[in-house]
Write a protein that holds these residues in place. Sequence first.
Motif, PDB file in Angstrom:
ATOM      1  N   VAL A 101       0.844  -1.189   0.000  1.00  0.00           N
ATOM      2  CA  VAL A 101       0.000   0.000   0.000  1.00  0.00           C
ATOM      3  C   VAL A 101       0.885   1.246   0.000  1.00  0.00           C
ATOM      4  O   VAL A 101       1.997   1.230   0.546  1.00  0.00           O
ATOM      5  CB  VAL A 101      -0.936   0.024   1.224  1.00  0.00           C
ATOM      6  CG1 VAL A 101      -1.920  -1.132   1.164  1.00  0.00           C
ATOM      7  CG2 VAL A 101      -0.146  -0.021   2.525  1.00  0.00           C
ATOM      8  N   PRO A 102       0.435   2.331  -0.628  1.00  0.00           N
ATOM      9  CA  PRO A 102       1.253   3.542  -0.651  1.00  0.00           C
ATOM     10  C   PRO A 102       1.403   4.135   0.745  1.00  0.00           C
ATOM     11  O   PRO A 102       0.451   4.147   1.531  1.00  0.00           O
ATOM     12  CB  PRO A 102       0.472   4.478  -1.575  1.00  0.00           C
ATOM     13  CG  PRO A 102      -0.925   3.957  -1.582  1.00  0.00           C
ATOM     14  CD  PRO A 102      -0.821   2.481  -1.379  1.00  0.00           C
ATOM     15  N   GLY A 103       2.594   4.624   1.037  1.00  0.00           N
ATOM     16  CA  GLY A 103       2.851   5.212   2.352  1.00  0.00           C
ATOM     17  C   GLY A 103       2.435   6.660   2.409  1.00  0.00           C
ATOM     18  O   GLY A 103       3.233   7.528   2.793  1.00  0.00           O
ATOM     19  N   VAL A 104       1.207   6.942   2.020  1.00  0.00           N
ATOM     20  CA  VAL A 104       0.725   8.313   1.938  1.00  0.00           C
ATOM     21  C   VAL A 104      -0.744   8.342   2.317  1.00  0.00           C
ATOM     22  O   VAL A 104      -1.466   7.339   2.159  1.00  0.00           O
ATOM     23  CB  VAL A 104       0.920   8.859   0.492  1.00  0.00           C
ATOM     24  CG1 VAL A 104       0.056   8.103  -0.506  1.00  0.00           C
ATOM     25  CG2 VAL A 104       0.630  10.351   0.416  1.00  0.00           C
ATOM     26  N   GLU A 105      -1.187   9.449   2.863  1.00  0.00           N
ATOM     27  CA  GLU A 105      -2.613   9.690   3.024  1.00  0.00           C
ATOM     28  C   GLU A 105      -2.939  11.030   2.390  1.00  0.00           C
ATOM     29  O   GLU A 105      -2.146  11.967   2.439  1.00  0.00           O
ATOM     30  CB  GLU A 105      -3.047   9.650   4.486  1.00  0.00           C
ATOM     31  CG  GLU A 105      -2.451  10.715   5.381  1.00  0.00           C
ATOM     32  CD  GLU A 105      -2.950  10.588   6.815  1.00  0.00           C
ATOM     33  OE1 GLU A 105      -3.306  11.635   7.390  1.00  0.00           O
ATOM     34  OE2 GLU A 105      -2.964   9.464   7.355  1.00  0.00           O
ATOM     35  N   LEU A 106      -4.091  11.093   1.737  1.00  0.00           N
ATOM     36  CA  LEU A 106      -4.532  12.306   1.065  1.00  0.00           C
ATOM     37  C   LEU A 106      -5.569  13.001   1.931  1.00  0.00           C
ATOM     38  O   LEU A 106      -6.403  12.346   2.570  1.00  0.00           O
ATOM     39  CB  LEU A 106      -5.136  11.972  -0.297  1.00  0.00           C
ATOM     40  CG  LEU A 106      -4.250  11.199  -1.275  1.00  0.00           C
ATOM     41  CD1 LEU A 106      -4.981  11.008  -2.596  1.00  0.00           C
ATOM     42  CD2 LEU A 106      -2.911  11.896  -1.478  1.00  0.00           C
ATOM     43  N   ALA A 107      -5.554  14.323   1.942  1.00  0.00           N
ATOM     44  CA  ALA A 107      -6.466  15.092   2.776  1.00  0.00           C
ATOM     45  C   ALA A 107      -7.011  16.275   1.996  1.00  0.00           C
ATOM     46  O   ALA A 107      -6.348  16.823   1.116  1.00  0.00           O
ATOM     47  CB  ALA A 107      -5.759  15.572   4.044  1.00  0.00           C
ATOM     48  N   VAL A 108      -8.229  16.674   2.337  1.00  0.00           N
ATOM     49  CA  VAL A 108      -8.833  17.876   1.776  1.00  0.00           C
ATOM     50  C   VAL A 108      -9.753  18.454   2.845  1.00  0.00           C
ATOM     51  O   VAL A 108     -10.408  17.716   3.589  1.00  0.00           O
ATOM     52  CB  VAL A 108      -9.602  17.571   0.472  1.00  0.00           C
ATOM     53  CG1 VAL A 108     -10.798  16.667   0.724  1.00  0.00           C
ATOM     54  CG2 VAL A 108     -10.040  18.843  -0.228  1.00  0.00           C
ATOM     55  N   GLY A 109      -9.793  19.766   2.950  1.00  0.00           N
ATOM     56  CA  GLY A 109     -10.576  20.398   3.998  1.00  0.00           C
ATOM     57  C   GLY A 109     -11.732  21.223   3.461  1.00  0.00           C
ATOM     58  O   GLY A 109     -11.754  21.623   2.293  1.00  0.00           O
ATOM     59  N   GLY A 110     -12.703  21.469   4.324  1.00  0.00           N
ATOM     60  CA  GLY A 110     -13.793  22.376   4.026  1.00  0.00           C
ATOM     61  C   GLY A 110     -14.720  21.950   2.912  1.00  0.00           C
ATOM     62  O   GLY A 110     -15.159  22.774   2.114  1.00  0.00           O
ATOM     63  N   VAL A 111     -15.046  20.667   2.834  1.00  0.00           N
ATOM     64  CA  VAL A 111     -15.933  20.175   1.777  1.00  0.00           C
ATOM     65  C   VAL A 111     -17.382  20.449   2.187  1.00  0.00           C
ATOM     66  O   VAL A 111     -17.836  20.030   3.251  1.00  0.00           O
ATOM     67  CB  VAL A 111     -15.721  18.678   1.520  1.00  0.00           C
ATOM     68  CG1 VAL A 111     -16.675  18.180   0.437  1.00  0.00           C
ATOM     69  CG2 VAL A 111     -14.270  18.409   1.122  1.00  0.00           C
ATOM     70  N   ALA A 112     -18.097  21.168   1.336  1.00  0.00           N
ATOM     71  CA  ALA A 112     -19.470  21.563   1.635  1.00  0.00           C
ATOM     72  C   ALA A 112     -20.460  20.567   1.050  1.00  0.00           C
ATOM     73  O   ALA A 112     -20.186  19.882   0.065  1.00  0.00           O
ATOM     74  CB  ALA A 112     -19.741  22.962   1.073  1.00  0.00           C
ATOM     75  N   VAL A 113     -21.630  20.515   1.663  1.00  0.00           N
ATOM     76  CA  VAL A 113     -22.743  19.694   1.178  1.00  0.00           C
ATOM     77  C   VAL A 113     -23.672  20.577   0.373  1.00  0.00           C
ATOM     78  O   VAL A 113     -24.115  21.628   0.853  1.00  0.00           O
ATOM     79  CB  VAL A 113     -23.504  19.048   2.349  1.00  0.00           C
ATOM     80  CG1 VAL A 113     -24.726  18.292   1.844  1.00  0.00           C
ATOM     81  CG2 VAL A 113     -22.584  18.114   3.137  1.00  0.00           C
ATOM     82  N   ASP A 114     -23.972  20.183  -0.845  1.00  0.00           N
ATOM     83  CA  ASP A 114     -24.951  20.909  -1.640  1.00  0.00           C
ATOM     84  C   ASP A 114     -26.329  20.305  -1.382  1.00  0.00           C
ATOM     85  O   ASP A 114     -26.534  19.102  -1.592  1.00  0.00           O
ATOM     86  CB  ASP A 114     -24.626  20.815  -3.125  1.00  0.00           C
ATOM     87  CG  ASP A 114     -25.563  21.677  -3.952  1.00  0.00           C
ATOM     88  OD1 ASP A 114     -26.682  21.209  -4.248  1.00  0.00           O
ATOM     89  OD2 ASP A 114     -25.190  22.812  -4.277  1.00  0.00           O
ATOM     90  N   PRO A 115     -27.296  21.089  -0.903  1.00  0.00           N
ATOM     91  CA  PRO A 115     -28.624  20.534  -0.588  1.00  0.00           C
ATOM     92  C   PRO A 115     -29.296  19.863  -1.777  1.00  0.00           C
ATOM     93  O   PRO A 115     -29.994  18.844  -1.615  1.00  0.00           O
ATOM     94  CB  PRO A 115     -29.422  21.757  -0.112  1.00  0.00           C
ATOM     95  CG  PRO A 115     -28.388  22.738   0.351  1.00  0.00           C
ATOM     96  CD  PRO A 115     -27.195  22.518  -0.538  1.00  0.00           C
ATOM     97  N   GLY A 116     -29.106  20.407  -2.980  1.00  0.00           N
ATOM     98  CA  GLY A 116     -29.703  19.796  -4.152  1.00  0.00           C
ATOM     99  C   GLY A 116     -29.136  18.421  -4.440  1.00  0.00           C
ATOM    100  O   GLY A 116     -29.865  17.478  -4.763  1.00  0.00           O
ATOM    101  N   HIS A 117     -27.809  18.294  -4.316  1.00  0.00           N
ATOM    102  CA  HIS A 117     -27.178  16.990  -4.525  1.00  0.00           C
ATOM    103  C   HIS A 117     -27.603  16.008  -3.449  1.00  0.00           C
ATOM    104  O   HIS A 117     -27.861  14.823  -3.732  1.00  0.00           O
ATOM    105  CB  HIS A 117     -25.658  17.132  -4.546  1.00  0.00           C
ATOM    106  CG  HIS A 117     -24.943  15.832  -4.711  1.00  0.00           C
ATOM    107  ND1 HIS A 117     -24.359  15.165  -3.668  1.00  0.00           N
ATOM    108  CD2 HIS A 117     -24.750  15.054  -5.805  1.00  0.00           C
ATOM    109  CE1 HIS A 117     -23.818  14.041  -4.098  1.00  0.00           C
ATOM    110  NE2 HIS A 117     -24.033  13.953  -5.405  1.00  0.00           N
ATOM    111  N   LEU A 118     -27.684  16.467  -2.200  1.00  0.00           N
ATOM    112  CA  LEU A 118     -28.127  15.610  -1.114  1.00  0.00           C
ATOM    113  C   LEU A 118     -29.540  15.086  -1.376  1.00  0.00           C
ATOM    114  O   LEU A 118     -29.819  13.897  -1.198  1.00  0.00           O
ATOM    115  CB  LEU A 118     -28.080  16.375   0.212  1.00  0.00           C
ATOM    116  CG  LEU A 118     -28.663  15.673   1.436  1.00  0.00           C
ATOM    117  CD1 LEU A 118     -27.918  14.377   1.731  1.00  0.00           C
ATOM    118  CD2 LEU A 118     -28.633  16.608   2.650  1.00  0.00           C
TER     119      LEU A 118
END
Length: 351
Positions: A101-118
């Motif tokens: 397995v790759p010795g890395v983790e990917l991260a991203v912050g501040g992901v919003a929920v779109d009410p229409g997509h939900l």
Amino acid sequence: MAKDQEDDLSLHDLIEGPTRDLTAARAAALARTQARSSSDDHEVDGTSEDPQGSQPHDRRSEGAGARRRVALSRLPASGALYRRALLGVVPGVGGRRGGDVPGVELAVGGVAVDPGHLADYDRVCGFRLTDRLPPTYLHVLGFPLSLRLMTSPGFPIPLTGVVHVANRITVHRPVEAGETVDFHTYAENLRPHERGRQLDVVLIGSIGGEEVWRGVSTYLGKERAAGGGPRRDRGDRPAPPAASARWRVTPRVGTDYARVSGDHNPIHTSKLGARLFGFPRPIAHGMWSKARCLAALEPRLPEAYTVDVSFKLPVPLPSTVAFSASATGAGWDFALHSARDGRPHLVGSVR
């Protein structure tokens, strides 16, 4: 797309097909997330063809254990990642796979929920239309990040033809649509299997530094040489439990779930795509099956719980399935079987 056109998709169509945008609402949510990043940021390694680490937002910090954390400014676009994965089936194009397995983790912050997509996701999976996120929704929201990890060079199991064999989700507390989520993902526990190798892809959602949700997806990569590992019990199959409900699963389930989830694996949406990977016809997404079962249990789910499922036999499209559920002292046991012959599609529990 008309049915006769869908059935005649070429390999080129599968690679270059409509995989980039999920829905207009989801695209709007992604645009809002991107607007928070600097104007000169670019997607990297698989989305814009830039080499990994060449962009300013590809920030490195020490992750858990020996993993190196790579922070992205925004969620990757899943379409380009799927095109890269599908190109891997073309002779002479696919590269070598890694041995671990790759010795890395990917991260991203501040992901919003779109009410229409939900709301669109709720309709496709059978959930009620509320501002509280279904337990499986954060899997969909953070899926592009995991997809980026799984299509990275050297990932030990190729995405094309991979089998999703199990999924465990832990909800620590309810998440509301107005909250923004930070995600990070990594792979672990590469191990032999009688049909190849399998591993776990972990996706974690946090709010304000607190982990609120964790998903663990177990994937099997089939290989010609047996990978060892424990063999399954091939004894007599027990009789399926009495059905609580029957659902007709149409081919539209494959295309609709692909649209709202971003999981455009052609085994779910195209007859040719399914045949390329050994299925006589398209099959339902495993995470749609899990979500549909949880939608049937939705009014009875507690505030915090773990829902664990094993995916057994694929749900062919179209077909009719039988859902069953029984209360236990600690929660619920549930299952999905073929309504025609009782063959198991999914077994799960809520604890």
